[in-house]
Motif scaffolding. Structure first.
Motif, PDB file in Angstrom:
ATOM      1  N   PHE A   1       0.851  -1.190   0.000  1.00 20.89           N
ATOM      2  CA  PHE A   1       0.000   0.000   0.000  1.00 20.89           C
ATOM      3  C   PHE A   1       0.888   1.242   0.000  1.00 20.89           C
ATOM      4  O   PHE A   1       2.117   1.132   0.064  1.00 20.89           O
ATOM      5  CB  PHE A   1      -0.974  -0.001   1.187  1.00 20.89           C
ATOM      6  N   VAL A   2       0.265   2.399  -0.117  1.00 18.14           N
ATOM      7  CA  VAL A   2       1.025   3.654  -0.096  1.00 18.14           C
ATOM      8  C   VAL A   2       0.862   4.262   1.293  1.00 18.14           C
ATOM      9  O   VAL A   2      -0.268   4.463   1.761  1.00 18.14           O
ATOM     10  CB  VAL A   2       0.532   4.628  -1.192  1.00 18.14           C
ATOM     11  N   LEU A   3       1.978   4.508   1.952  1.00 22.28           N
ATOM     12  CA  LEU A   3       1.960   5.038   3.315  1.00 22.28           C
ATOM     13  C   LEU A   3       2.657   6.397   3.328  1.00 22.28           C
ATOM     14  O   LEU A   3       3.861   6.486   3.047  1.00 22.28           O
ATOM     15  CB  LEU A   3       2.669   4.056   4.259  1.00 22.28           C
ATOM     16  N   ASN A   4       1.905   7.425   3.616  1.00 20.89           N
ATOM     17  CA  ASN A   4       2.439   8.790   3.644  1.00 20.89           C
ATOM     18  C   ASN A   4       3.260   9.102   2.389  1.00 20.89           C
ATOM     19  O   ASN A   4       4.372   9.623   2.454  1.00 20.89           O
ATOM     20  CB  ASN A   4       3.266   9.018   4.916  1.00 20.89           C
ATOM     21  N   GLY A   5       2.688   8.708   1.254  1.00 13.04           N
ATOM     22  CA  GLY A   5       3.293   9.055  -0.027  1.00 13.04           C
ATOM     23  C   GLY A   5       4.312   8.070  -0.566  1.00 13.04           C
ATOM     24  O   GLY A   5       4.807   8.254  -1.673  1.00 13.04           O
ATOM     25  N   GLU A   6       4.637   7.033   0.212  1.00 15.31           N
ATOM     26  CA  GLU A   6       5.637   6.073  -0.268  1.00 15.31           C
ATOM     27  C   GLU A   6       5.039   4.687  -0.377  1.00 15.31           C
ATOM     28  O   GLU A   6       4.321   4.249   0.524  1.00 15.31           O
ATOM     29  CB  GLU A   6       6.811   6.005   0.714  1.00 15.31           C
ATOM     30  N   SER A   7       5.398   3.966  -1.451  1.00 20.46           N
ATOM     31  CA  SER A   7       4.916   2.592  -1.599  1.00 20.46           C
ATOM     32  C   SER A   7       5.632   1.707  -0.587  1.00 20.46           C
ATOM     33  O   SER A   7       6.854   1.787  -0.453  1.00 20.46           O
ATOM     34  CB  SER A   7       5.240   2.065  -2.992  1.00 20.46           C
ATOM     35  N   VAL A   8       4.876   0.894   0.132  1.00 20.99           N
ATOM     36  CA  VAL A   8       5.490  -0.007   1.105  1.00 20.99           C
ATOM     37  C   VAL A   8       4.975  -1.423   0.863  1.00 20.99           C
ATOM     38  O   VAL A   8       3.881  -1.622   0.319  1.00 20.99           O
ATOM     39  CB  VAL A   8       5.216   0.409   2.568  1.00 20.99           C
ATOM     40  N   GLU A   9       5.802  -2.367   1.284  1.00 18.22           N
ATOM     41  CA  GLU A   9       5.448  -3.780   1.137  1.00 18.22           C
ATOM     42  C   GLU A   9       5.878  -4.458   2.427  1.00 18.22           C
ATOM     43  O   GLU A   9       6.997  -4.214   2.901  1.00 18.22           O
ATOM     44  CB  GLU A   9       6.240  -4.344  -0.040  1.00 18.22           C
ATOM     45  N   ILE A  10       5.001  -5.245   3.017  1.00 16.63           N
ATOM     46  CA  ILE A  10       5.352  -5.869   4.293  1.00 16.63           C
ATOM     47  C   ILE A  10       4.595  -7.193   4.431  1.00 16.63           C
ATOM     48  O   ILE A  10       3.464  -7.324   3.947  1.00 16.63           O
ATOM     49  CB  ILE A  10       5.047  -4.897   5.476  1.00 16.63           C
ATOM     50  N   GLU A  11       5.249  -8.127   5.075  1.00 21.83           N
ATOM     51  CA  GLU A  11       4.627  -9.426   5.337  1.00 21.83           C
ATOM     52  C   GLU A  11       3.903  -9.303   6.684  1.00 21.83           C
ATOM     53  O   GLU A  11       4.511  -8.905   7.679  1.00 21.83           O
ATOM     54  CB  GLU A  11       5.770 -10.462   5.415  1.00 21.83           C
TER      55      GLU A  11
END
Ligand code: FES
Ligand code: FES
Length: 158
Positions: A5-15
Motif C-alpha cells: 500500500f502507499v503510506l504517507n506518499g511512499e509505496s510499502v510492502e510488508i509481510e
C-alpha cells in the motif's frame, strides 16, 4: 500475507499476519506512533487515519484491508518541514493540551475541510463528533478548524 500500500506518499510492502490490526502495524512495524490507541474499541477517534482520504479507525481495521489503498497518518501531513495549515491552526489557537486526541482531531479536520471547505461551527462540531478530547472543552478546537479553513481558502495549502 504480503501487503502492499502507499503510506504517507511512499509505496510499502510488508509481510503481515492476516489478523494484525492497522494501529499495531503502524505503531510497531512502521514506528508511526502519532497514531494513538486509547479505547481500542472505536469510541474515541484517537487512532484515526486517512484511507483514500476518508477517516478510518485503525483500532478496528485489519492490516489486510489496507492492501492497494493510500494511507495518511499524522506524520504524513507536513511537507518540507512545514506543518499542515490545520496543525498550525491547532498550535496557534491553543487547541492542544495533553495532545493525545490531537492527531486524530487534526486528521478528522483535514478530511472534513477536503469535503466541506467552509464549514459552519455546527458542521465542524458534527465533523469532529467521533473524536473525544478530555482536555480542551472543544471551543479552541472548533476555533482552530475555523481558522484553518480560512488559511486554506486564502491559498495556504500547507
Ligand atoms: S482507539 Fe480507536 S477509536 Fe479509540
Ligand atoms: S488535548 Fe488531551 S485529550 Fe484532547
Amino acid at each position: 500475507m504480503k501487503l502492499r500500500f502507499v503510506l504517507n506518499g511512499e509505496s510499502v510492502e510488508i509481510e503481515v499476519r492476516p489478523d494484525r490490526r492497522v494501529v499495531d502495524l503502524l505503531r510497531e512495524d512502521f514506528g508511526l506512533t502519532g497514531t494513538k490507541e486509547c479505547c481500542g474499541s472505536g469510541e474515541c477517534g484517537g487512532c484515526t487515519i486517512l484511507v483514500d482520504g476518508d477517516c478510518r479507525l485503525s483500532c478496528l481495521m485489519l492490516a489486510a484491508q489496507l492492501h492497494g489503498r493510500e494511507v495518511v497518518t499524522i506524520e504524513g501531513l507536513s511537507r518540507n518541514d512545514r506543518l499542515h495549515a490545520v496543525q498550525e491552526a491547532f498550535m496557534e489557537h491553543g487547541a492542544v493540551q495533553c495532545g493525545f486526541c490531537t492527531p486524530g482531531m487534526v486528521l478528522a479536520a483535514v478530511s472534513l475541510l477536503a469535503r466541506q471547505p467552509r464549514p459552519s461551527r455546527e458542521q465542524i462540531r458534527e465533523g469532529l463528533s467521533g473524536n473525544i478530547c478530555r482536555c480542551t472543552g472543544y471551543v479552541k478546537i472548533v476555533d482552530a478548524v475555523e481558522a484553518a479553513a480560512l488559511k486554506l481558502a486564502n491559498g495556504d495549502r500547507r
